[in-house]
Design a protein around this motif. Structure first.
Motif, PDB file in Angstrom:
ATOM      1  N   ILE A  27       0.825  -1.200   0.000  1.00 31.38           N
ATOM      2  CA  ILE A  27       0.000   0.000   0.000  1.00 31.38           C
ATOM      3  C   ILE A  27       0.862   1.254   0.000  1.00 31.38           C
ATOM      4  O   ILE A  27       0.500   2.273  -0.588  1.00 31.38           O
ATOM      5  CB  ILE A  27      -0.950  -0.007   1.212  1.00 31.38           C
ATOM      6  CG1 ILE A  27      -1.966  -1.131   1.026  1.00 31.38           C
ATOM      7  CG2 ILE A  27      -1.685   1.308   1.347  1.00 31.38           C
ATOM      8  CD1 ILE A  27      -2.883  -1.265   2.185  1.00 31.38           C
ATOM      9  N   GLN A  28       2.030   1.180   0.629  1.00 33.83           N
ATOM     10  CA  GLN A  28       2.906   2.359   0.704  1.00 33.83           C
ATOM     11  C   GLN A  28       3.684   2.587  -0.585  1.00 33.83           C
ATOM     12  O   GLN A  28       4.324   3.627  -0.740  1.00 33.83           O
ATOM     13  CB  GLN A  28       3.919   2.194   1.853  1.00 33.83           C
ATOM     14  CG  GLN A  28       3.292   2.124   3.215  1.00 33.83           C
ATOM     15  CD  GLN A  28       2.838   3.469   3.716  1.00 33.83           C
ATOM     16  OE1 GLN A  28       2.893   4.456   2.989  1.00 33.83           O
ATOM     17  NE2 GLN A  28       2.363   3.521   4.946  1.00 33.83           N
ATOM     18  N   LEU A  29       3.647   1.596  -1.491  1.00 34.34           N
ATOM     19  CA  LEU A  29       4.479   1.685  -2.679  1.00 34.34           C
ATOM     20  C   LEU A  29       4.232   2.917  -3.548  1.00 34.34           C
ATOM     21  O   LEU A  29       5.181   3.574  -3.976  1.00 34.34           O
ATOM     22  CB  LEU A  29       4.345   0.414  -3.524  1.00 34.34           C
ATOM     23  CG  LEU A  29       5.219  -0.759  -3.073  1.00 34.34           C
ATOM     24  CD1 LEU A  29       4.987  -1.972  -3.967  1.00 34.34           C
ATOM     25  CD2 LEU A  29       6.685  -0.375  -3.070  1.00 34.34           C
ATOM     26  N   PRO A  30       2.967   3.274  -3.826  1.00 37.64           N
ATOM     27  CA  PRO A  30       2.766   4.452  -4.678  1.00 37.64           C
ATOM     28  C   PRO A  30       3.354   5.695  -4.014  1.00 37.64           C
ATOM     29  O   PRO A  30       3.367   5.794  -2.779  1.00 37.64           O
ATOM     30  CB  PRO A  30       1.238   4.568  -4.777  1.00 37.64           C
ATOM     31  CG  PRO A  30       0.710   3.255  -4.359  1.00 37.64           C
ATOM     32  CD  PRO A  30       1.695   2.666  -3.422  1.00 37.64           C
ATOM     33  N   PRO A  31       3.846   6.640  -4.823  1.00 35.57           N
ATOM     34  CA  PRO A  31       4.465   7.829  -4.238  1.00 35.57           C
ATOM     35  C   PRO A  31       3.450   8.678  -3.466  1.00 35.57           C
ATOM     36  O   PRO A  31       2.257   8.637  -3.745  1.00 35.57           O
ATOM     37  CB  PRO A  31       4.992   8.587  -5.455  1.00 35.57           C
ATOM     38  CG  PRO A  31       4.217   8.066  -6.612  1.00 35.57           C
ATOM     39  CD  PRO A  31       3.863   6.665  -6.276  1.00 35.57           C
ATOM     40  N   GLY A  32       3.949   9.407  -2.482  1.00 40.64           N
ATOM     41  CA  GLY A  32       3.077  10.286  -1.692  1.00 40.64           C
ATOM     42  C   GLY A  32       2.500   9.548  -0.508  1.00 40.64           C
ATOM     43  O   GLY A  32       2.568   8.331  -0.416  1.00 40.64           O
TER      44      GLY A  32
END
Lengths: 331, 347
Positions: A27-32
């Protein structure tokens, strides 16, 4: 047996731990981070609710800005110690509450589809095998292949169109109106649910049913000519008793172990159907949560679904051990 | 001369064909057989000769696409009044109540594969009591006690413990004993044993054979024993029928078959047994293979492998020749002989 169950429950702890890390990292993979995303949303929307201070406070509470493992520890710690799944920025309420609101109906629809699948697939599979190459077998095989080939959402769309054009009713939703859906549970509400639930049940269960019919048919065809069946027939058992006691019992094994994989696949299949049919279940909400980088809601859902999958695997293994003495005495 | 014993089952011109996509297989092609009460009849032949199918027809459990095409299986049973009643098993409905009341109760069967003939899902006791409860009025407890007694009778150690075991926890010999116990459970008139010792090792084979002979005496059972092992035949049989490609080529008492075999196939079978006492360079197997069932040879089915084949054997199907009261053979060699004898007598 009890020892076996306890052992399996203990195994679930490390498995859940690994799953939770995977969920969190993915879940943390996408930036921001979700808070920046929300601020971005605030800039484009008018209904401002949070001040800069609120957001800073949240950052601190959920550990944003810190290293990933600190964030993970805060996240999982809040869940385990306080039952706090965090705050859903997308739904603007506690993620735990959103999950708790949606999970019961999701489970009702999934388990309903599951029961539909078994109740329909089992007898048809048996019939197809016992009367192999009969007219009934050919008809069910044909329907089965159609059921396997048509995607659920397409079937949902077709039914919606049919409902609107032929019956002038809408098959969408699980309740007649929004008010009923919001109302507290009552007999009338359950009745209304039963009136609406069967269409999604059929739509979601269709693919699984068709698959299970094929599995049951193939399993049973393997068993029907086994020596123990012939031996039982030579003892004078009637064909029906024989069939139920020996080949069907033997053919149930793969059926029961399939039970573990059926629940996750039903939940996954349910998501698209729920969007098409506007069902108040977790599928569409989970999808939006993930699209909006809503870590806590998305993570919470995935965590609960993974836990359910593990539990259903355990249930199917226990059922299998109860059903088949060879597994009980295996080790 | 000894009085002829009563016939329990009389098979007349029985034909069982398998209707497959590739064609019709005549697995049993017109056999005549007398099974005498209290005696042991051995049905002998190579794999694929139709002996297993023939014995399954006695219980109407020939599986599809096989079907009894014609012929009679006349079984003399005792009805409720204790009087003899002749039933043609070949004409009973395979799913009907009458044949089910014969299966397991009057005619019981044990099979070649003790490993797979018992279901691993249920205990030995469960499967034995099933038969008892099906055919008698016994209660659950009575049936359970009967099962323990039966297991004791077939020399299973600690029967009260074993009755609660699952079959996959037993050895092959133990399982076959359990199968025999199950077959005996309703005190059958006749026991059909389809190669019951083939899947067992040699010492276990001998034990099981001894047990079966012993039980046959105790229970006054008629035994139909299917085997390809002539050593077993010599040990247990009273009468022998030799089958080749769906036909019974020779039939007589066991001494005649072993000492004066007439049919070239029987002779070849006996020659192919390795003998320890006789020094011989090599084994003497029957040449050639059992023909493809879809392409049966014309004339006598054995002629392509027969050492004494004549030109006529390719076209003429031999008839059953009655050599004497108790010896028939199906071979052209003897048809002429009988013909000549008859001619001589006529003169």
């Amino acid at each position: 047996m009890l020892k076996y169950i306890l052992q399996r429950l203990l195994y679930m702890i490390p498995v859940m731990f690994v799953i939770s890390i995977l969920i969190f990292v993915t879940i943390q993979l996408p930036p921001g981070d979700p808070i920046s995303k929300m601020m971005e949303n605030q800039r484009t929307q008018i209904n401002v609710q949070f001040s800069e201070q609120d957001l800073e406070m949240m950052r601190a509470r959920y550990g944003y800005g810190g290293p990933l493992h600190e964030q993970y520890i805060k996240w999982i710690g809040n869940i385990l110690l306080h039952g706090d799944f965090g705050y859903s920025f997308y739904k603007r309420e506690a993620a735990g509450k959103v999950i708790a609101d949606l999970m019961p109906l999701t489970l009702v629809v999934s388990i309903g589809s599951f029961i539909f699948t078994w109740v329909v697939a089992l007898p048809i599979g048996v019939l197809s095998a016992v009367r192999q190459y009969s007219i009934a077998d050919h008809i069910f095989t044909f329907i089965g292949f159609i059921g396997l080939a048509i995607p659920n959402f397409l079937l949902a769309l077709i039914l919606l169109v049919l409902g609107l054009t032929m019956f002038q009713t809408s098959f969408t939703g699980l309740f007649s109106s929004g008010e009923i859906q919001q109302a507290p549970w009552s007999l009338a509400k359950v009745g209304d649910l039963l009136k609406h639930i069967w269409i999604p049940m059929i739509v979601i269960g269709m693919g699984g049913t068709a698959g299970l019919i094929r599995i049951m048919r193939a399993n049973l065809l393997d068993e029907l000519h086994k020596p123990y069946v012939e031996a039982a027939r030579a003892r004078g058992l009637s064909e029906l008793r024989l069939l139920i006691k020996y080949p069907i019992r033997h053919a149930m094994n793969p059926f029961v172990s399939g039970f573990a994989y059926l629940l996750p696949s039903l939940v996954a299949g349910e998501a698209i159907v729920a969007i098409v049919m506007n069902l108040p279940t977790e599928g569409p909400v989970l999808l939006n949560a993930l699209l909006n980088l809503d870590v806590f809601l998305g993570g919470g859902f995935l965590l609960i679904l993974s836990l359910l999958t593990l539990v259903s695997t355990l249930l199917s293994d226990i059922l299998l051990a109860w059903l088949d003495p060879r597994i009980r005495y295996g080790s | 001369m000894e009085k002829m014993s009563e016939t329990l089952v009389e098979v007349k011109d029985l034909k069982i064909h398998f209707f497959t996509d590739e064609g019709v297989v005549r697995a049993v092609d017109g056999i005549d057989l007398d099974v005498k009460r209290g005696k042991t009849l051995a049905l002998v032949g190579e794999s694929g000769c139709g002996k297993s199918v023939a014995c399954r027809s006695f219980l109407q459990i020939v599986h599809s696409p096989g079907r009894i095409v014609s012929g009679e299986i006349l079984y003399t049973r005792k009805n409720e009044n204790g009087q003899g009643e002749v039933v043609d098993i070949a004409r009973l409905n395979p799913h009907g109540r009458r044949i089910r009341s014969i299966r397991g109760k009057e005619i019981a069967m044990i099979f070649q594969e003790p490993m797979t003939s018992l279901s691993p899902m249920y205990t030995v006791g469960n499967q034995i009591t099933e038969t008892i409860r099906l055919h008698t009025e016994a209660t659950k407890q009575e049936a359970w006690q009967m099962a323990i007694d039966l297991l004791d009778k077939v020399d299973i150690p600690k029967p009260d413990r074993l009755v609660e075991e699952y079959p996959f926890r037993l050895s092959g010999g133990m399982r076959q004993r359990a199968m025999i116990a199950m077959a005996l459970s309703c005190n059958p008139t006749m026991l059909i044993a389809d190669e019951p010792t083939t899947a067992l090792d040699v010492t276990t084979q001998a034990n099981i054979l001894d047990l079966m002979l012993d039980l046959q005496q105790q229970y006054h059972m008629t035994l139909l024993f299917i085997t390809h092992d002539l050593g077993v035949v010599a040990e247990i049989a009273d009468e022998v029928a030799v089958m080749y490609l769906g036909k019974i080529v020779e039939k007589s008492d066991v001494n005649t078959i072993f000492n004066e075999p007439k049919h070239p196939y029987t002779q070849a079978l006996l020659r192919s047994i390795p003998k320890i006492a006789v020094t011989r360079e090599e084994l003497d197997p029957i040449k050639g293979m059992v023909p493809n069932p879809y392409r049966r040879p014309g004339g006598c089915p054995f002629h392509p492998r027969c050492a004494k084949a004549m030109a006529e054997c390719r076209t003429v199907v031999p008839a059953v020749t009655q050599l004497n009261d108790n010896h028939t053979v199906q071979c052209l060699l003897y048809e002429d002989l009988v013909g000549e004898k008859a001619m001589e007598q006529a003169k």
